[in-house]
Every structure is written in structure tokens, then in C-alpha cells.
Scaffold this active site. Structure first.
Site, mmCIF file in Angstrom:
data_model
loop_
_atom_site.group_PDB
_atom_site.id
_atom_site.type_symbol
_atom_site.label_atom_id
_atom_site.label_comp_id
_atom_site.label_asym_id
_atom_site.label_seq_id
_atom_site.Cartn_x
_atom_site.Cartn_y
_atom_site.Cartn_z
ATOM 1 C CB ALA A 1 -6.539 -0.361 -64.278
ATOM 2 N NE ARG B 1 -1.989 13.545 -76.643
ATOM 3 C CZ ARG B 1 -2.944 13.516 -75.704
ATOM 4 N NH1 ARG B 1 -4.114 12.996 -75.989
ATOM 5 N NH2 ARG B 1 -2.709 13.974 -74.501
ATOM 6 N N PRO C 1 -10.926 13.402 -56.351
ATOM 7 C CG PRO C 1 -11.642 11.364 -55.496
ATOM 8 C CD PRO C 1 -12.118 12.527 -56.312
ATOM 9 C CG ASP D 1 0.251 0.821 -72.494
ATOM 10 O OD1 ASP D 1 0.520 -0.328 -72.143
ATOM 11 O OD2 ASP D 1 -0.188 1.108 -73.619
ATOM 12 N N GLY E 1 -14.167 7.900 -58.669
ATOM 13 C CA GLY E 1 -14.156 9.059 -57.789
ATOM 14 C C GLY E 1 -15.504 9.668 -57.507
ATOM 15 C CB THR E 2 -18.901 8.990 -58.691
ATOM 16 O OG1 THR E 2 -18.973 7.557 -58.619
ATOM 17 C CG2 THR E 2 -18.435 9.404 -60.078
ATOM 18 C CG LEU E 3 -19.694 5.692 -55.414
ATOM 19 C CD1 LEU E 3 -19.811 4.177 -55.339
ATOM 20 C CD2 LEU E 3 -21.069 6.345 -55.296
ATOM 21 N N GLY E 4 -16.298 8.169 -53.343
ATOM 22 C CA GLY E 4 -15.363 8.392 -52.250
ATOM 23 C C GLY E 4 -13.933 8.257 -52.709
ATOM 24 C CE1 TYR F 1 -5.413 1.477 -75.303
ATOM 25 C CE2 TYR F 1 -4.243 2.367 -77.190
ATOM 26 C CZ TYR F 1 -4.636 2.463 -75.870
ATOM 27 O OH TYR F 1 -4.268 3.559 -75.119
#
Length: 637
Positions: free
Chosen positions: A297, A494, A213, A282, A348-351, A557
Site C-alpha cells: 500500500a 459512488r 484472509p 484513503d 493472501g496467496t501465501l499465508g 489516479y
């Protein structure tokens, strides 16, 4: 330094979210509505706009070819970046942000002094994608034929595949700038609604296809990288066309939204109706609602609105076993372990998360920024601890250490007038000479208050009264607003650094209050030590801020950057230093992640973080839901 807590603002409206613009409520715009469901044929019949509960349609910010608008090998929009102009002054290009065209005269000196940068030592990244360098698509032809029959849009174009082959980890962007490509998706598909996703997953199971995904592409955990040893056809399932608000329910203060909508579009569309979610990571401009769910998140204003797990009422996710969803949208249920918590953070590992019912709030009546300067970091942390203890934290309160304060000063715009310069000088004199603050020790907290005007003013006084007990001095609204808004453009820095042999990245953790100071100090010391041992010629940029506060602890952070001139394999060296920093975080009682997730980058520590039994539970869920590893991105496990 890429996506942060998280890593806002509309495409053409600078930083401002709907909340900042104080949008008015449009008469006749809202209605309470039961859940609606679009069939696959209905969703494909639409014209590409994103209707809300009003009669007018709202266009999505990004088309299918996002690479026409966004950088394929850097952060953000093609027309937006930091540069050094012909006079050697820092400058930001484009008109999408308020700082567009503004000159930063102190930036060059800061880069030279703190990172050994030299404008004569410049690297030019590859300007355009060389299609011949991209690995060819090895798509399953029967799968493609079934997609065509189902009338689901897809592409094997090299640019589309490369754009969705990465997130924003340092090593990913570094390789792209050099034009080096590893495994990339073979096909990109664009479902336009829940039913399309159901069909795609059914076809993937039928033909043994691997699905990854793709939401906003802002991952900083290597979550979007294709496993190098994956031999099956890899499909990038791009959710960007699933961007509608199905309904807004005024009575229950909820909205039912498709998961591919970006944060800026969600807030803009809700704002047109007088509402907001208040979730502002952010990366809000580019990250999606589904991505927020999949990574658990956190946003900058979580003190008022909560983290994503606090905002979610209902989730619909398509898996190889079928659709996961609850039977009702009640505010709380005691029906065993919460299945939402199998989905939140599943990466994104299950669906695929397709639709989310989320809490909304009226757009705040009033907003006010502020800032406080403390004589040192210890006093600042003590103040934040007391604010958390009294449960009076404003929407956002973030404490920068001295190094980050100095960096923020380097991003101060050119002074507009002698009067402004005089005022700045007087403030500096008052703080450093009259009050005795050491410029090399002081730190600054930025504040954002919002809500009812009278309550905001009362709240503001309470917080400043607490700050004064720890030696804090009010430092003005402008500093608070500038610090908050710079958050949304910091990732562009960056890319500028990489033009001059400077590489950098961000990483975060959560930690109990009694460990905050030791963790911050020890991690920065470890970074300096590791850089010296690994041959980094110039002192590194090692800095931190406390970004979110809780009853029992805080999020810390970190930023890490250094000049890699003279180092033959800078990415390997950087990753070894970051791994050492993560080991130090864990040794000091910090978490593996607060909001960036695990992905592939941090999964080696997952067992240590959740225990053998906990890891076994996760593996058991994966085995039941996806026994053939259709969602084989290799994250977490």
C-alpha cells in the site's frame, strides 16, 4: 468510487487522525520493551479490548459483527451517506464526519449537466439481506469440531459470510445492491492472536480447507471474491480481533503491532503516546495494517513517511509450511533477496500476516494546508516535476485536472454568509479575469505540510516560489484542507450515483515523468471513445489527478463514471471500458498498479508486467510455500 491511495479518521472524530489532533505525550505512558508473545489461551482470556504499553486498554473500532456498523452492500458506515434531500440538494448524513448535515447546493446541477442524472430516475437498493438468497454453508464438519476443540471463534451465519465475501469493486457492490450472490465463504473464523492463526492453518492443511484472509474489506481488485469453481470449504479468516499494539520502543522508534488493527485505531493508539506512522491511505478508517502489507500500500503522506515497504521493519506470516520471519529486526540486511518482498504484495496467496514491526515518528508539531491554482494541467505537472527534482515535496501534494476541480466545486458547502460569498466571488474574478485563467482549463494542487513549525514555514515558501515560476497562484489553506479531507468521503459518492443509474470506479498507475501528460490525455480520450462505441448515451466522467511523486515518476489516479440508462448489461460495458483504459495505460508506459494491487481483476496482465521468468519465480514460491493451494483465493497467479 472506492478505496483510493491505498481507499482516515476515527469512528466518532470526523476526519482527524492522531497526527491532526496533535496529541500530547502522556507521562509514564511509554517504555522500551523486548518483543512479547501472547499464547492462545492468554489472547482469548482478554475482554476484547486492545491494550497498548500503557495500563489502560484501547477498544477496537469494530466488533466481530462489523455488519452492524458498516454497510453490507455499500461503502462505509450505515449512518453515513450522500443523499439528495427533499429540496433536491446534496447532503451528507450522520455525525461521524465534519460534513455531516452540510448541504451541497451545486451537486444536483453538476450531476444533471455532466452525467445526465435525473432525480426522477431513482433505483432503490435492497435494504436488508435476504438470508434465503445466500448460498448455504458447505462446511467440513470435522474441521468445525477441531475449531471448537481449539476454542477458536467461528460462525456460519449468512450475514457474516456475505459481509466477508466481497471487497469494493463496482461489480461486487452492484450485485449486492441487487441481492445477487455468487460463491461466498462457508465459515468465518476470528483468530485472536498469532497462535490462533497457526492452529487454523494447521487445521486447514489437515482437512484440505481453502482460506481467504480478510482484513478491512476495502479491496478494489476482486481479491476477496471466492473462486466460483472452488469445491472445498472456504474459510474467511477475519483478522479484526488481532488489534493490539504489543509494544512501543522509544529508543528505536518502532512499534510491534498485530496485523488486524485498522489504520484509524493504529494512529489513535499511537497518538495517545505521542507517535504516529504517517501512513494515511484513503481507506485508512477501514483498512488494516496486514492489508497494507499484503497489497504493498501507499499513503497520501508517503513523501515524508514512505510507502508501506519503507515503514516495515519486520513481518511475521503464517504459511502452510510454517512461520516466515527474520531472525532480527535490524534496519537493513544483505542476506540474499529480501524475504519481506515475497510477503509484501502477496495478496493472501501465501499465508496470513499476523504481526508487523513498523517505524513510528513523533506526532508532528505543526501542520499547515495549502493549495495552488495553475492555468492548466501541463503547468501543474511541470511544477510537481520540479518539486520532485528538488526533493522538497511536502507531506502531500496532489494535482487535480480541470474535470476533478469542477467536481470538487460541486461539493462546495452552502455559503454561510454574504461576506464569504463576496470573498469567493472576488477570488474567482481575480483568477479568471485579472490573471486570465480559463475556468475550463485551470487545475488545482492541494498541499499538506507538517513537522517543525519553523521548517514548515520555510518549506512552504520554497514550494510556493517554485509554483509561481510555473504560473501558479496560492489559493488558500481552506481549499487545501477541504480537498484533503474530502478524500476520505469520496467513496460514499459512488453509492449515491448508483441510486440514479450512474456507475463509477477508480484505478491508478505509476508512470515516468516524461509520459505523465501523454498518458493522462490518451487514457481519457480512450475512455470517451470506448463509451461512445459501446452505446453510452451521455458523456462519461473521465478525470485524473497526480497523487504521489517520486524522483523518476509519479502516481496517476483516474476516476471513470457514466450514466448507464438504456444499457442492458452495464457492468459488462463498464468492465470492457476499464479494460481498454488499462490497455491504454500499459501502452503509454504506465504500471499495472501503483498501490491497489493485482487481485483477480488485473492478473491477466501480470505476465506482461513481470515477464515469463518473473511469473515463473512467483509460481515457484507459491508451489513451495503452499503446494496444496490452501490459500486459494486465486489472486495474482
Amino acid at each position: 468510487m472506492a478505496a483510493a491511495e491505498g481507499p482516515g479518521g476515527g469512528g466518532g472524530a470526523g476526519f482527524q487522525s492522531a497526527a491532526h489532533r496533535r496529541l500530547r505525550v502522556l507521562s509514564g505512558h511509554l517504555r522500551s520493551a523486548p518483543e512479547t508473545h501472547l499464547s492462545a489461551s492468554q489472547c482469548r482470556a482478554r475482554t476484547g479490548t486492545a491494550p497498548t504499553t500503557s495500563t489502560s486498554a484501547q477498544p477496537s473500532t469494530f466488533p466481530k459483527r462489523r455488519q452492524d456498523i458498516l454497510k453490507w452492500n455499500g461503502w462505509g458506515y450505515n449512518d453515513s451517506k450522500f443523499i439528495f434531500n427533499k429540496k433536491g440538494q446534496g447532503e451528507f448524513t450522520g455525525k461521524r464526519y465534519r460534513i455531516g448535515g452540510i448541504v451541497f447546493p451545486l451537486l444536483k446541477e453538476w450531476v444533471e449537466k455532466n452525467l445526465g442524472g435525473n432525480l426522477e430516475h431513482k433505483i432503490t437498493p435492497r435494504a436488508s439481506l435476504n438470508i434465503s438468497d445466500v448460498p448455504p454453508s458447505i462446511a467440513n464438519e470435522e474441521f468445525l469440531q477441531d475449531l471448537q476443540t481449539s476454542k477458536i471463534s467461528y460462525s456460519q451465519e449468512a450475514e457474516a459470510r456475505v459481509f466477508r465475501a466481497h471487497g469494493h469493486c463496482l461489480h461486487e457492490i452492484f450485485l449486492l445492491r441487487e441481492g445477487m450472490f455468487q460463491r461466498v465463504p462457508d465459515v468465518v473464523v476470528w483468530p485472536e492472536c498469532h497462535d490462533d492463526v497457526v492452529k487454523i492453518v494447521e487445521l486447514a492443511c489437515k482437512h484440505n480447507i481453502c482460506i481467504i484472509p480478510f482484513g478491512g474489506g476495502t479491496s478494489v481488485s476482486s481479491a476477496l471474491e471466492c473462486p466460483a469453481d472452488e469445491k472445498r470449504t472456504i474459510v474467511s479468516l477475519d483478522t479484526s480481533q488481532m488489534n493490539r499494539i504489543h509494544w512501543i520502543d522509544e529508543k528505536n522508534l518502532t512499534a510491534h503491532v498485530e496485523a488486524g488493527i485498522t489504520g484509524q485505531d493504529l494512529e489513535r493508539q499511537l497518538g495517545d503516546s505521542g507517535y504516529c506512522t504517517g501512513h494515511e491511505p484513503d481507506s485508512m478508517e477501514f483498512s488494516t495494517l496486514g492489508g497494507w502489507v499484503a497489497t504493498r500500500a501507499s499513503g497520501m503522506k508517503k513523501n515524508i513517511y514512505g510507502n508501506i515497504e519503507d515503514l516495515v521493519v519486520h513481518i511475521k506470516m503464517v504459511t502452510p509450511r510454517g512461520v516466515i520471519q527474520k531472525s532480527c529486526q535490524g534496519p537493513r540486511m544483505s542476506t540474499g533477496p529480501d524475504i519481506h518482498h515475497f510477503i509484501l504484495g502477496s495478496e493472501g496467496t501465501l499465508g496470513v500476516v499476523t504481526e508487523v514491526t513498523i517505524k513510528i515518528r513523533p506526532v508532528p508539531e505543526y501542520q499547515k494546508y495549502g493549495s495552488v491554482v495553475f492555468p492548466n494541467f501541463e503547468r501543474g505537472v511541470a511544477c510537481l516535476r520540479e518539486v520532485a527534482k528538488q526533493r522538497c515535496a511536502p507531506a502531500s501534494i496532489r494535482l487535480m485536472d480541470n474535470e476533478q476541480f469542477q467536481f470538487g466545486h460541486a461539493l462546495k458547502p452552502q455559503v454561510a454568509s454574504i461576506f464569504t460569498s463576496l470573498l469567493d466571488g472576488l477570488k474567482k474574478f481575480y483568477i479568471t479575469k485579472f490573471k486570465g485563467f480559463d475556468p475550463h482549463l485551470l487545475c488545482v494542487a492541494t498541499l499538506l505540510f507538517e513537522g517543525d513549525r519553523e521548517k514548515v514555514l520555510q518549506h512552504e515558501k520554497q514550494v510556493y516560489d517554485i509554483a509561481s515560476k510555473f504560473g501558479g497562484l496560492a489559493a488558500g489553506e481552506d481549499n487545501g484542507q477541504r480537498g484533503y479531507m474530502l478524500t476520505f468521503v469520496i467513496a460514499y459518492i459512488r453509492d449515491l450515483g448508483m441510486d440514479y443509474y450512474i456507475i463509477g470506479e477508480s484505478f491508478e498507475t505509476s508512470v515516468p515523468w516524461d509520459r505523465v501528460l501523454d498518458l493522462c490525455s490518451n487514457v481519457k480520450e480512450r475512455i470517451v471513445k470506448e463509451c461512445k462505441e459501446k452505446g453510452v448515451q451521455f458523456p462519461p466522467f473521465a478525470t485524473c489527478r497526480v497523487t504521489q511523486t517520486y524522483d523518476a515518476g509519479a502516481c496517476v489516479y483516474f476516476y471513470l463514471g457514466f450514466n448507464y440508462r438504456g444499457i442492458s448489461d452495464p457492468i459488462r460495458v463498464y468492465e470492457e471500458i476499464e479494460m481498454a483504459a488499462r490497455e491504454e495505460i500499459l501502452a503509454n508506459g504506465g504500471s499495472l498498479s501503483h498501490h491497489h494491487g493485482v487481485g483477480k481483476l488485473r492478473k491477466q496482465w501480470l505476465k506482461e508486467s513481470v515477464s515469463d521468468v518473473g511469473l515463473g519465480m512467483l509460481k515457484s514460491v507459491k508451489q513451495f510455500v503452499d503446494p496444496n493451494n490452501i490459500f486459494g483465493n486465486g489472486n495474482l497467479l
